[in-house]
Design a protein around this motif. Structure first.
Motif, PDB file in Angstrom:
ATOM      1  N   LEU A   1      -1.029   3.537  -7.568  1.00 31.14           N
ATOM      2  CA  LEU A   1      -2.426   3.827  -7.896  1.00 31.14           C
ATOM      3  C   LEU A   1      -3.273   3.948  -6.634  1.00 31.14           C
ATOM      4  N   ALA A   2      -3.037   3.068  -5.659  1.00 27.51           N
ATOM      5  CA  ALA A   2      -3.782   3.140  -4.400  1.00 27.51           C
ATOM      6  C   ALA A   2      -3.504   4.467  -3.704  1.00 27.51           C
ATOM      7  N   ARG A   3      -2.240   4.912  -3.730  1.00 29.36           N
ATOM      8  CA  ARG A   3      -1.892   6.203  -3.122  1.00 29.36           C
ATOM      9  C   ARG A   3      -2.583   7.350  -3.836  1.00 29.36           C
ATOM     10  N   SER A   4      -2.521   7.349  -5.157  1.00 26.68           N
ATOM     11  CA  SER A   4      -3.020   8.482  -5.924  1.00 26.68           C
ATOM     12  C   SER A   4      -4.533   8.485  -6.071  1.00 26.68           C
ATOM     13  N   SER A   5      -5.197   7.407  -5.630  1.00 28.89           N
ATOM     14  CA  SER A   5      -6.656   7.354  -5.726  1.00 28.89           C
ATOM     15  C   SER A   5      -7.331   8.314  -4.760  1.00 28.89           C
ATOM     16  N   GLY A   6      -6.587   8.794  -3.756  1.00 26.00           N
ATOM     17  CA  GLY A   6      -7.169   9.696  -2.776  1.00 26.00           C
ATOM     18  C   GLY A   6      -7.921   8.994  -1.668  1.00 26.00           C
ATOM     19  N   SER A   7      -7.850   7.657  -1.618  1.00 30.91           N
ATOM     20  CA  SER A   7      -8.593   6.905  -0.599  1.00 30.91           C
ATOM     21  C   SER A   7      -7.811   6.744   0.699  1.00 30.91           C
ATOM     22  N   GLY A   8      -6.552   7.244   0.724  1.00 29.68           N
ATOM     23  CA  GLY A   8      -5.773   7.258   1.950  1.00 29.68           C
ATOM     24  C   GLY A   8      -5.445   5.879   2.483  1.00 29.68           C
ATOM     25  N   PRO A   9      -5.181   5.770   3.794  1.00 31.95           N
ATOM     26  CA  PRO A   9      -4.823   4.479   4.381  1.00 31.95           C
ATOM     27  C   PRO A   9      -5.893   3.410   4.214  1.00 31.95           C
ATOM     28  N   SER A  10      -7.167   3.819   4.172  1.00 36.20           N
ATOM     29  CA  SER A  10      -8.234   2.824   3.995  1.00 36.20           C
ATOM     30  C   SER A  10      -8.071   2.097   2.672  1.00 36.20           C
ATOM     31  N   GLY A  11      -7.831   2.875   1.607  1.00 34.17           N
ATOM     32  CA  GLY A  11      -7.630   2.270   0.300  1.00 34.17           C
ATOM     33  C   GLY A  11      -6.368   1.437   0.240  1.00 34.17           C
ATOM     34  N   MET A  12      -5.306   1.927   0.891  1.00 31.61           N
ATOM     35  CA  MET A  12      -4.055   1.167   0.894  1.00 31.61           C
ATOM     36  C   MET A  12      -4.232  -0.153   1.625  1.00 31.61           C
ATOM     37  N   GLY A  13      -5.020  -0.143   2.699  1.00 33.54           N
ATOM     38  CA  GLY A  13      -5.297  -1.376   3.419  1.00 33.54           C
ATOM     39  C   GLY A  13      -6.078  -2.370   2.573  1.00 33.54           C
ATOM     40  N   VAL A  14      -7.050  -1.865   1.804  1.00 26.30           N
ATOM     41  CA  VAL A  14      -7.807  -2.738   0.908  1.00 26.30           C
ATOM     42  C   VAL A  14      -6.885  -3.332  -0.151  1.00 26.30           C
ATOM     43  N   PHE A  15      -6.015  -2.487  -0.716  1.00 27.49           N
ATOM     44  CA  PHE A  15      -5.041  -2.957  -1.713  1.00 27.49           C
ATOM     45  C   PHE A  15      -4.185  -4.090  -1.141  1.00 27.49           C
ATOM     46  N   GLY A  16      -3.644  -3.886   0.048  1.00 27.88           N
ATOM     47  CA  GLY A  16      -2.812  -4.918   0.660  1.00 27.88           C
ATOM     48  C   GLY A  16      -3.592  -6.177   0.982  1.00 27.88           C
ATOM     49  N   GLY A  17      -4.830  -6.015   1.433  1.00 27.74           N
ATOM     50  CA  GLY A  17      -5.652  -7.175   1.749  1.00 27.74           C
ATOM     51  C   GLY A  17      -5.985  -8.005   0.522  1.00 27.74           C
ATOM     52  N   VAL A  18      -6.294  -7.331  -0.590  1.00 26.68           N
ATOM     53  CA  VAL A  18      -6.623  -8.056  -1.819  1.00 26.68           C
ATOM     54  C   VAL A  18      -5.406  -8.807  -2.344  1.00 26.68           C
ATOM     55  N   ALA A  19      -4.222  -8.181  -2.242  1.00 28.46           N
ATOM     56  CA  ALA A  19      -3.002  -8.849  -2.711  1.00 28.46           C
ATOM     57  C   ALA A  19      -2.785 -10.171  -1.971  1.00 28.46           C
ATOM     58  N   LEU A  20      -3.029 -10.165  -0.661  1.00 27.40           N
ATOM     59  CA  LEU A  20      -2.908 -11.405   0.111  1.00 27.40           C
ATOM     60  C   LEU A  20      -4.045 -12.374  -0.187  1.00 27.40           C
ATOM     61  N   ALA A  21      -5.253 -11.831  -0.350  1.00 30.01           N
ATOM     62  CA  ALA A  21      -6.405 -12.687  -0.624  1.00 30.01           C
ATOM     63  C   ALA A  21      -6.207 -13.447  -1.929  1.00 30.01           C
ATOM     64  N   ALA A  22      -5.576 -12.801  -2.919  1.00 24.34           N
ATOM     65  CA  ALA A  22      -5.355 -13.462  -4.204  1.00 24.34           C
ATOM     66  C   ALA A  22      -4.454 -14.675  -4.046  1.00 24.34           C
TER      67      ALA A  22
END
Length: 405
Positions: free
Chosen positions: A122-143
């Protein structure tokens, strides 16, 4: 659901929810140890097994889960994965039996493997590129860190069930949201970019050398970072003479800082995709040097600087490497992420007890030197895709998994 092409925020939020649900579950049992131990009448070793029971299927099934997502689409895969997670956690909350908890955690690990790769897709297909993927990874760790804080706070209300019920609630929220996605287009029906014909599947991922080179980078930056964070408190307390509180606060920086450095790495990868390879090299070398700095105790400031360096640099390559893996295999992007994340979690499953055994037998310096060497291992065969700057992903098209039939 309309608007996926122009508004990436909805899919990205859902991606973070999926990744965050898995991150929360990874630390929930340990966070609830104070109430789980007496209720189950077990010690910390058994509580640790509750984490291991989830971590092993989660690591082993990342790639099969990715293949499943590629085949049936995000919605179908995530609904099934989340349903299994909710059911497993509710079953675990019925009665405090160790065997039941271990079985349910193993089932949940299967579901969470699907959740994570679905979130990455979903992060890939959102069109937000590496910025979105970085947010996705950061939230996973933050949780993971947030669970350590919130599960104990929930124990006065939920008792020993706090770890299981909070995990179930988060998964249920994600399930209700993901169910609103449009039906997936079956992989066999996906049209090629120009011909309108079904796209063909490429060669086996297991024989893709470039993917394994990317996986090596991800395995050490995620895997070794988590391994060190698990034992940082003991190293700082026993070898460096820190107090328990100071050691805990300092040790938490490894993962805590990664929450910020992963989105930062995604931003840098989007701004300068041609420098992703350089960022990977500097991150690996810096993490190795920081680990070496922990080998011989000296001034407390040195340990703090080393831990801070590990936290920042270990998170920077995440988005660029994941995007590069997805771009490498556009025919099977979720399976590619599964291969990368499976190897990283394998390092965690194997490396955490091995380093614990080394510390228990007074081999702290030897263990840290070996870890420092492992940081540099991916430099022996650097990924070519990061050197070419193909990890930008700034123009990633929406996935067919988000398109209506």
């Amino acid at each position: 659901m309309k608007g996926h092409r122009s508004t990436p925020h909805g899919p990205l939020v859902l991606a973070c929810l999926l990744g965050g649900s898995a991150g929360w579950a990874m630390t929930a049992a340990g966070a609830g140890a104070a109430s789980l131990g007496p209720s189950y009448d077990v010690g910390l070793v058994a509580i640790g097994l509750m984490t291991t029971a989830l971590a092993i299927p989660y690591a082993a099934l990342q790639m099969p889960a990715g293949s499943f997502v590629d085949r049936v689409g995000v919605r179908t895969a995530a609904v099934l994965g989340l349903s299994l997670v909710v059911l497993a956690n509710l079953m675990a909350s019925t009665t405090p039996l160790l065997w039941l908890a271990l079985v349910c955690r193993s089932l949940a690990g299967v579901g969470y493997a699907v959740c994570f790769v679905s979130g990455a897709e979903l992060a890939r297909s959102s069109g937000s590129g590496p910025s979105g993927m970085g947010v996705f990874g950061g939230v996973a760790l933050a949780a993971s860190g947030f669970a350590v804080l919130m599960v104990p706070l929930a124990e006065p209300f939920l008792g020993w069930r706090a770890a299981w019920l909070t995990s179930a609630v988060i998964a249920l929220v994600a399930l209700l949201v993901v169910a609103r996605l449009p039906p997936a287009t079956h992989a066999a029906r996906r049209a090629g970019p120009t011909t309108g014909r079904p796209s063909t599947r490429g060669p086996s991922l297991l024989r893709d050398g470039e993917l394994h080179r990317l996986a090596a980078v991800h395995a050490v930056t995620l895997g070794l970072g988590v391994v060190l964070s698990n034992w940082a408190v003991m190293v700082l307390e026993e070898s460096w003479g820190f107090s328990r509180t100071t050691a805990a606060l300092t040790g938490s920086v490894v993962l805590g800082t990664s929450v910020l450095s992963r989105p930062l790495g995604g931003y840098l990868a989007r701004r300068s995709p041609e420098r992703v390879g350089l960022m990977v090299v500097l991150s690996l070398m810096g993490c190795s040097a920081a680990t070496v700095a922990l080998v011989v105790p000296s001034a407390p400031g040195v340990a703090v600087a080393a831990v801070l360096t590990l936290g920042v640099l270990s998170g920077l390559p995440f988005a660029g490497v994941i995007i590069a893996g997805q771009a490498r295999r556009p025919d099977r992007p979720a399976a590619a992420v599964g291969l990368l994340n499976g190897q990283a979690n394998g390092v965690i499953v194997v490396g955490t007890p091995l380093m614990g055994a080394a510390l228990e037998h007074g081999r702290t310096s030897t263990a840290l030197v070996l870890v420092a060497a492992l940081w540099l291992a991916p430099l022996l065969a650097r990924p070519r895709s990061t050197r070419r700057g193909s990890a930008s992903g700034s123009q990633t098209a929406p996935s067919p998994a988000l398109e209506p039939r």
